[in-house]
Design an enzyme around this catalytic site. Sequence first.
Site, PDB file in Angstrom:
ATOM      1  N   LYS A  11       0.822  -1.213   0.000  1.00  0.00           N
ATOM      2  CA  LYS A  11       0.000   0.000   0.000  1.00  0.00           C
ATOM      3  C   LYS A  11       0.862   1.272   0.000  1.00  0.00           C
ATOM      4  O   LYS A  11       2.075   1.200   0.113  1.00  0.00           O
ATOM      5  CB  LYS A  11      -0.945  -0.027   1.196  1.00  0.00           C
TER       6      LYS A  11
HETATM    7  C1  LIG Z   1      -5.033  -4.812   0.337  1.00  0.00           C
HETATM    8  C2  LIG Z   1      -6.493  -4.660   0.219  1.00  0.00           C
HETATM    9  C3  LIG Z   1      -7.384  -5.057   1.252  1.00  0.00           C
HETATM   10  C4  LIG Z   1      -6.958  -5.867   2.436  1.00  0.00           C
HETATM   11  O1  LIG Z   1      -5.910  -5.395   3.178  1.00  0.00           O
HETATM   12  P1  LIG Z   1      -5.007  -6.405   4.035  1.00  0.00           P
HETATM   13  O2  LIG Z   1      -4.225  -5.498   4.918  1.00  0.00           O
HETATM   14  O3  LIG Z   1      -4.171  -7.161   3.060  1.00  0.00           O
HETATM   15  O4  LIG Z   1      -5.934  -7.294   4.801  1.00  0.00           O
HETATM   16  C5  LIG Z   1      -8.734  -4.773   1.100  1.00  0.00           C
HETATM   17  N1  LIG Z   1      -9.198  -4.165   0.016  1.00  0.00           N
HETATM   18  C6  LIG Z   1      -8.405  -3.784  -1.007  1.00  0.00           C
HETATM   19  C7  LIG Z   1      -9.010  -3.079  -2.188  1.00  0.00           C
HETATM   20  C8  LIG Z   1      -7.024  -4.051  -0.953  1.00  0.00           C
HETATM   21  O5  LIG Z   1      -6.246  -3.701  -1.994  1.00  0.00           O
END
Ligand SMILES: *Cc1c(COP(=O)(O)O)cnc(C)c1O
Length: 413
Positions: free
Chosen positions: A187
């Site tokens: 992210k």
């Molecule tokens: C990464 C992601 C998640 C989940 O996040 P995690 O920290 O991996 O559980 C949820 N929604 C979207 C659109 C994502 O890209």
Amino acid sequence: MPGPGYRFVGEEERANVLAVLDRWSATREVFDDPGEREMVRRFEEAAAGRFGAAHCLAVNSGTSALIAALVGLGIGPGDEVIVPGYMFVASIASVLHCGADVVLAEVDESLTLDPADVRSRITGRTKAIMPVHMLGAPADMTALRALADEHGLHLIEDCAQAAGASYQGRPVGTLGSAGAFSLNHFKVITALQGGFVLTDDPLVFQRAYSFHDQGWFPYRRDDGEGDLLLGMNLGLGELHAAVGLAQLAKLDVILGRVREVKRRLVEGIGDLPGVRRRTLHDPAGECASFAVYVFDDVAHAEAVAKHLGVKTLVDSPTHYYGGLPALTAYGRGDRSVVPFRAAAPGPAARIYEPGALPRTDDVLARSVAVSTGVSDSYLGAGFGVHAGSSPAEIDEVAHTFRDAVLACIPGIA
Ligand SMILES: *Cc1c(COP(=O)(O)O)cnc(C)c1O
């Protein structure tokens, strides 16, 4: 190094982590101390301030953030939540594990929810719409807000890929009833693992808090007011919060860098016939972590992707509804893939077969994502540049992409 935040990990993160370890080693009384989760509290305060929300709840993943937000909003069995066919598997799984039904809806050339299609899928059981701000860019929040208001629905924003993005000047995650963010290493900013929920509603916060911490009222005070819940344990750890806190302070620097990288790449690629960039509902507000090119022709998109050693967006095993065999099985009545559910999906929700969303299938099959900040092969973005790329490297990648398009689309060279 998948996300830009990862690249900016440095002395500040290290100092915060060491501060946690030093505090632990300096006292044996720490576990009953109100400062026990000091970094978590500091992260929550800083995030609430940065994004302009009344409450922030730090949790151990973006998936936990979605679940806590849904529980906070009281969404459960009998309810329907409208989710785009282009998302992440957690956007769907979180709804199903809360006992509610997922109603899939089309995305348009912005690769986010198509409001007109959402409208056609609203039923008497619809409780919420979940815009997913895919690849760093906000969904059409004006139209979705209007729909939600007209029908008395919640908007739950999945902001996992869009920390720091804004829509008409307001941070994503504060535009609906609740916003869920991830801090995993793919992210914009990262705690290596983690997530958080934003909400302005004290009852949503209280319920989400209780659910994430064994039923406790916020901050384990026993003077709380609100709903009793049997909770789980989904809190963010101190060490991760220590990293997240340092990253949050760098968010604007990271976004500035990523936007500059994308600006140069997109300019270097220039205009090409037969292809355009995806629609952006707020070009100034997007994170700019990807440049997505949408081709007129599926065959051209496939040829260019192949040339670059990547795949079109429809080939994603985790972000495209048609690429989730467990979801298909569930839609066919196999309840074992969502083990805690008592009931099969309701009638409006049963269209999980590949091919159910023809316009989503079509636009994803015509799309190629170039990384400008986040490199993630599951998102089809294994080719591109990153926050540390030099101007010369960016120009070279722009040329490579241009040449690939010119080589793959006959008659335009
Ligand atoms: C990464 C992601 C998640 C989940 O996040 P995690 O920290 O991996 O559980 C949820 N929604 C979207 C659109 C994502 O890209």
